[in-house]
Design a protein around this motif. Structure first.
Motif, PDB file in Angstrom:
ATOM      1  N   PRO A 109     134.233  41.763 167.169  1.00  0.00           N
ATOM      2  CA  PRO A 109     135.258  42.604 166.545  1.00  0.00           C
ATOM      3  C   PRO A 109     134.602  43.344 165.386  1.00  0.00           C
ATOM      4  O   PRO A 109     133.435  43.103 165.074  1.00  0.00           O
ATOM      5  CB  PRO A 109     136.281  41.584 166.030  1.00  0.00           C
ATOM      6  CG  PRO A 109     135.487  40.347 165.776  1.00  0.00           C
ATOM      7  CD  PRO A 109     134.286  40.370 166.687  1.00  0.00           C
ATOM      8  N   SER A 110     135.336  44.244 164.760  1.00  0.00           N
ATOM      9  CA  SER A 110     134.784  44.927 163.596  1.00  0.00           C
ATOM     10  C   SER A 110     134.483  43.893 162.505  1.00  0.00           C
ATOM     11  O   SER A 110     135.210  42.906 162.362  1.00  0.00           O
ATOM     12  CB  SER A 110     135.766  45.978 163.098  1.00  0.00           C
ATOM     13  OG  SER A 110     137.056  45.417 162.950  1.00  0.00           O
ATOM     14  N   ALA A 111     133.411  44.138 161.737  1.00  0.00           N
ATOM     15  CA  ALA A 111     132.905  43.135 160.795  1.00  0.00           C
ATOM     16  C   ALA A 111     133.568  43.234 159.421  1.00  0.00           C
ATOM     17  O   ALA A 111     132.888  43.320 158.393  1.00  0.00           O
ATOM     18  CB  ALA A 111     131.387  43.258 160.685  1.00  0.00           C
ATOM     19  N   ASN A 112     134.897  43.234 159.418  1.00  0.00           N
ATOM     20  CA  ASN A 112     135.663  43.270 158.165  1.00  0.00           C
ATOM     21  C   ASN A 112     136.587  42.055 158.144  1.00  0.00           C
ATOM     22  O   ASN A 112     136.808  41.426 159.173  1.00  0.00           O
ATOM     23  CB  ASN A 112     136.522  44.548 158.118  1.00  0.00           C
ATOM     24  CG  ASN A 112     137.317  44.724 159.400  1.00  0.00           C
ATOM     25  OD1 ASN A 112     136.777  45.161 160.411  1.00  0.00           O
ATOM     26  ND2 ASN A 112     138.589  44.344 159.368  1.00  0.00           N
ATOM     27  N   LEU A 113     137.126  41.735 156.964  1.00  0.00           N
ATOM     28  CA  LEU A 113     138.195  40.741 156.922  1.00  0.00           C
ATOM     29  C   LEU A 113     139.389  41.343 157.642  1.00  0.00           C
ATOM     30  O   LEU A 113     139.626  42.556 157.556  1.00  0.00           O
ATOM     31  CB  LEU A 113     138.564  40.425 155.472  1.00  0.00           C
ATOM     32  CG  LEU A 113     137.600  39.514 154.714  1.00  0.00           C
ATOM     33  CD1 LEU A 113     138.011  39.435 153.244  1.00  0.00           C
ATOM     34  CD2 LEU A 113     137.533  38.115 155.326  1.00  0.00           C
ATOM     35  N   ALA A 152     135.747  33.385 160.271  1.00  0.00           N
ATOM     36  CA  ALA A 152     135.029  34.152 159.248  1.00  0.00           C
ATOM     37  C   ALA A 152     135.806  35.403 158.858  1.00  0.00           C
ATOM     38  O   ALA A 152     135.781  35.846 157.718  1.00  0.00           O
ATOM     39  CB  ALA A 152     133.637  34.529 159.765  1.00  0.00           C
ATOM     40  N   LYS A 153     136.500  35.987 159.835  1.00  0.00           N
ATOM     41  CA  LYS A 153     137.251  37.223 159.589  1.00  0.00           C
ATOM     42  C   LYS A 153     138.695  36.970 159.164  1.00  0.00           C
ATOM     43  O   LYS A 153     139.418  37.922 158.868  1.00  0.00           O
ATOM     44  CB  LYS A 153     137.321  38.026 160.908  1.00  0.00           C
ATOM     45  CG  LYS A 153     136.156  38.919 161.200  1.00  0.00           C
ATOM     46  CD  LYS A 153     136.482  39.781 162.422  1.00  0.00           C
ATOM     47  CE  LYS A 153     137.725  40.609 162.227  1.00  0.00           C
ATOM     48  NZ  LYS A 153     137.587  42.045 162.225  1.00  0.00           N
ATOM     49  N   ASN A 154     139.138  35.703 159.230  1.00  0.00           N
ATOM     50  CA  ASN A 154     140.577  35.388 159.103  1.00  0.00           C
ATOM     51  C   ASN A 154     141.376  36.130 160.156  1.00  0.00           C
ATOM     52  O   ASN A 154     142.488  36.587 159.907  1.00  0.00           O
ATOM     53  CB  ASN A 154     141.131  35.780 157.725  1.00  0.00           C
ATOM     54  CG  ASN A 154     140.716  34.826 156.651  1.00  0.00           C
ATOM     55  OD1 ASN A 154     140.361  33.685 156.948  1.00  0.00           O
ATOM     56  ND2 ASN A 154     140.720  35.300 155.419  1.00  0.00           N
ATOM     57  N   ARG A 155     140.797  36.268 161.333  1.00  0.00           N
ATOM     58  CA  ARG A 155     141.464  37.040 162.387  1.00  0.00           C
ATOM     59  C   ARG A 155     142.430  36.158 163.162  1.00  0.00           C
ATOM     60  O   ARG A 155     142.076  35.036 163.534  1.00  0.00           O
ATOM     61  CB  ARG A 155     140.397  37.590 163.334  1.00  0.00           C
ATOM     62  CG  ARG A 155     140.915  38.498 164.470  1.00  0.00           C
ATOM     63  CD  ARG A 155     139.709  39.097 165.169  1.00  0.00           C
ATOM     64  NE  ARG A 155     139.944  39.850 166.359  1.00  0.00           N
ATOM     65  CZ  ARG A 155     139.851  41.180 166.450  1.00  0.00           C
ATOM     66  NH1 ARG A 155     139.607  41.895 165.373  1.00  0.00           N
ATOM     67  NH2 ARG A 155     139.992  41.780 167.597  1.00  0.00           N
ATOM     68  N   PRO A 156     143.652  36.632 163.412  1.00  0.00           N
ATOM     69  CA  PRO A 156     144.587  35.833 164.202  1.00  0.00           C
ATOM     70  C   PRO A 156     143.998  35.531 165.582  1.00  0.00           C
ATOM     71  O   PRO A 156     143.374  36.403 166.189  1.00  0.00           O
ATOM     72  CB  PRO A 156     145.812  36.735 164.343  1.00  0.00           C
ATOM     73  CG  PRO A 156     145.664  37.812 163.323  1.00  0.00           C
ATOM     74  CD  PRO A 156     144.206  37.941 163.035  1.00  0.00           C
ATOM     75  N   PRO A 208     140.037  47.970 156.145  1.00  0.00           N
ATOM     76  CA  PRO A 208     139.385  49.066 156.866  1.00  0.00           C
ATOM     77  C   PRO A 208     138.080  48.586 157.497  1.00  0.00           C
ATOM     78  O   PRO A 208     137.375  47.760 156.923  1.00  0.00           O
ATOM     79  CB  PRO A 208     139.095  50.092 155.757  1.00  0.00           C
ATOM     80  CG  PRO A 208     140.045  49.764 154.649  1.00  0.00           C
ATOM     81  CD  PRO A 208     140.242  48.274 154.717  1.00  0.00           C
ATOM     82  N   SER A 209     137.773  49.105 158.678  1.00  0.00           N
ATOM     83  CA  SER A 209     136.538  48.696 159.355  1.00  0.00           C
ATOM     84  C   SER A 209     135.316  49.148 158.556  1.00  0.00           C
ATOM     85  O   SER A 209     135.352  50.160 157.874  1.00  0.00           O
ATOM     86  CB  SER A 209     136.487  49.304 160.756  1.00  0.00           C
ATOM     87  OG  SER A 209     137.524  48.774 161.529  1.00  0.00           O
ATOM     88  N   PRO A 210     134.222  48.377 158.649  1.00  0.00           N
ATOM     89  CA  PRO A 210     133.027  48.683 157.864  1.00  0.00           C
ATOM     90  C   PRO A 210     132.127  49.713 158.545  1.00  0.00           C
ATOM     91  O   PRO A 210     131.810  49.573 159.719  1.00  0.00           O
ATOM     92  CB  PRO A 210     132.308  47.337 157.784  1.00  0.00           C
ATOM     93  CG  PRO A 210     132.753  46.597 158.997  1.00  0.00           C
ATOM     94  CD  PRO A 210     134.089  47.130 159.409  1.00  0.00           C
ATOM     95  N   ARG A 215     148.821  44.262 161.274  1.00  0.00           N
ATOM     96  CA  ARG A 215     148.568  45.247 160.230  1.00  0.00           C
ATOM     97  C   ARG A 215     147.061  45.458 160.143  1.00  0.00           C
ATOM     98  O   ARG A 215     146.275  44.544 160.272  1.00  0.00           O
ATOM     99  CB  ARG A 215     149.105  44.733 158.893  1.00  0.00           C
ATOM    100  CG  ARG A 215     149.029  45.759 157.788  1.00  0.00           C
ATOM    101  CD  ARG A 215     149.816  45.248 156.580  1.00  0.00           C
ATOM    102  NE  ARG A 215     149.248  45.751 155.332  1.00  0.00           N
ATOM    103  CZ  ARG A 215     149.509  46.954 154.862  1.00  0.00           C
ATOM    104  NH1 ARG A 215     150.278  47.776 155.519  1.00  0.00           N
ATOM    105  NH2 ARG A 215     148.967  47.344 153.711  1.00  0.00           N
ATOM    106  N   HIS A 216     146.674  46.705 159.918  1.00  0.00           N
ATOM    107  CA  HIS A 216     145.282  47.048 160.105  1.00  0.00           C
ATOM    108  C   HIS A 216     144.796  48.101 159.127  1.00  0.00           C
ATOM    109  O   HIS A 216     145.588  48.892 158.655  1.00  0.00           O
ATOM    110  CB  HIS A 216     145.136  47.679 161.494  1.00  0.00           C
ATOM    111  CG  HIS A 216     144.411  46.813 162.451  1.00  0.00           C
ATOM    112  ND1 HIS A 216     144.972  46.368 163.610  1.00  0.00           N
ATOM    113  CD2 HIS A 216     143.153  46.320 162.431  1.00  0.00           C
ATOM    114  CE1 HIS A 216     144.100  45.639 164.279  1.00  0.00           C
ATOM    115  NE2 HIS A 216     142.986  45.586 163.581  1.00  0.00           N
ATOM    116  N   TYR A 217     143.506  48.135 158.955  1.00  0.00           N
ATOM    117  CA  TYR A 217     142.837  49.270 158.314  1.00  0.00           C
ATOM    118  C   TYR A 217     143.306  49.520 156.885  1.00  0.00           C
ATOM    119  O   TYR A 217     143.102  50.592 156.343  1.00  0.00           O
ATOM    120  CB  TYR A 217     143.046  50.571 159.115  1.00  0.00           C
ATOM    121  CG  TYR A 217     142.886  50.417 160.602  1.00  0.00           C
ATOM    122  CD1 TYR A 217     141.678  49.954 161.132  1.00  0.00           C
ATOM    123  CD2 TYR A 217     143.910  50.717 161.478  1.00  0.00           C
ATOM    124  CE1 TYR A 217     141.513  49.799 162.490  1.00  0.00           C
ATOM    125  CE2 TYR A 217     143.753  50.569 162.845  1.00  0.00           C
ATOM    126  CZ  TYR A 217     142.558  50.100 163.346  1.00  0.00           C
ATOM    127  OH  TYR A 217     142.409  49.960 164.688  1.00  0.00           O
TER     128      TYR A 217
HETATM  129 MG    MG Z   1     139.007  45.587 163.888  1.00  0.00          MG
END
Ligand code: MG
Ligand code: AMP
Length: 353
Positions: free
Chosen positions: A145-149, A58-62, A153-155, A239-241
């Motif tokens: 995890p934080s609820a962002n793609l 859902a997050k496209n998180r690695p 940036p974190s929501p 890469r983040h935020y």
């Molecule tokens: Mg995060």
């Protein structure tokens, strides 16, 4: 695309009926976003590998970047870990519930996917009535995890979560804006002296008061990309935020920072680029960019942390192509703010004197 159920709740006294609806979704393997005191988390049953896989998707998180497991009862730590060192118990008593994540040697009971194949697990107890109620009602430890793609940036509000994940998750408990605004501090106690892997809502100064010597992982203060093999916390290397706009961070003495930002603003605007400046209350009057926003007073780093991610998203909403950001003092929550700004800029940092 699924319908994301929005459950609006009072952050201090949530309707138990709505929490039960959300808890039921978690128990059945679904995904629920919820507020914590730091940022919004996207929760799944930590012990259900299918649910955790769906969370990553859902997050496209690695898949190599494990989430933090959220609990509401100290006893759960002993179920999820092999060993709880005395220093950890001290910190749990002192800082939980609160924005401090501790890294433990994990129990084999925790699914591989939840810890991204690591031998350790990251755990924290959030200080938010809605989060605690959701964990308790579900009866699950909740991987969140934080609820962002991934990469965004974190929501810090339900609006941010829905902008990224609307239609991709089952539900959100909307409990308004989050209080701290940056993520938890991640502390590794497996090394001596203990090491901060990610600065966050619990200032290192507070940890030092309890533990004495606490070091910062080189990545925490890095001003350039750190080689992958040196990054002990997997999240460090991603890469983040980052907002959609390119970010330039200007660091140095305040008067020089202001002068450089003015110069850059003029330069980009001459080229027809829409420029945003991320300023502070004390400096905002100096700038004439297309969009100028203040993080808050330089004397209130808590307020600056609270506003950071919201403002980065606002710049995107207003369509700026480039954000030129001031640096803030690296003390208290300022260390977390600077770490996020450096990463958001992709280490596009200008040093001025
Ligand atoms: Mg995060
Ligand atoms: P997020 O869930 O988006 O707040 O990010 C969680 C952070 O905790 C990431 O930086 C992860 O890399 C880090 N983390 C999670 N589990 C571990 C672990 N077992 N060891 C070290 N860092 C971890």
């Amino acid at each position: 695309m699924k319908q994301t159920l929005v459950l609006k709740v009072n952050p201090n006294k949530p309707s138990i009926k709505k929490v039960k609806v959300a808890a039921d979704i978690i128990r059945k393997g679904g995904l629920v976003a919820f507020p914590t005191e730091t940022v919004y988390g996207l929760g799944a049953d930590a012990m259900n590998p299918d649910a955790v896989l769906a969370l990553f998707k859902a997050k496209n998180r690695p898949l190599d970047n494990p989430p933090i497991v959220h609990i509401e009862n100290m006893n759960t730590v002993y179920e999820l870990t092999e060993h709880v060192p005395p220093k950890a118990e001290l910190l749990m008593r002192q800082f939980w519930p609160g924005p401090l994540t501790l890294i433990f040697k994990r129990s084999k009971r925790v699914p591989e996917i939840t810890v991204a194949g690591l031998e350790t697990v990251a755990i924290r107890m959030p200080q938010h009535t809605v989060a605690l109620a959701l964990i308790k009602e579900s009866g699950c430890a909740i991987a969140a995890p934080s609820a962002n793609l991934a990469g965004k940036p974190s929501p810090t509000s339900a609006k941010h979560v829905l902008a990224d994940l609307g239609g991709r998750i089952d539900a959100i408990l909307d409990g308004g804006s989050t209080r701290i605004g940056v993520e938890s501090t991640v502390l590794d106690l497996s090394v001596d002296p203990p090491q901060v892997l990610r600065p966050g809502g619990t200032p290192v100064e507070a940890l030092r008061k309890v533990l004495g010597d606490v070091r910062l992982h080189p990545f925490v203060v890095a001003e350039e990309e750190v080689p992958i093999e040196k990054a002990r916390s997997p999240g460090m290397r991603h890469r983040h935020y980052a907002p959609n706009a390119k970010v330039i961070l200007v660091e140095g003495a305040l008067h020089a920072v202001i002068a450089k930002i003015k110069e850059l603003t003029d330069l980009y605007r001459l080229k027809g680029v829409k420029v945003g400046v991320l300023a502070t209350d004390e400096t905002i009057a100096n700038y004439e960019a297309d969009v100028v926003k203040s993080l808050g007073s330089r004397f209130n780093l808590e307020a600056i942390a609270q506003n950071l991610f919201t403002l980065l998203r606002e710049f995107d909403d207003e369509g700026v192509a480039i954000i030129i950001a001031e640096s803030v003092p690296s003390e208290g929550l300022g260390l977390a703010v600077m770490n996020r700004l450096r990463k958001a800029s992709g280490y596009n940092i200008l040093k001025v004197v």
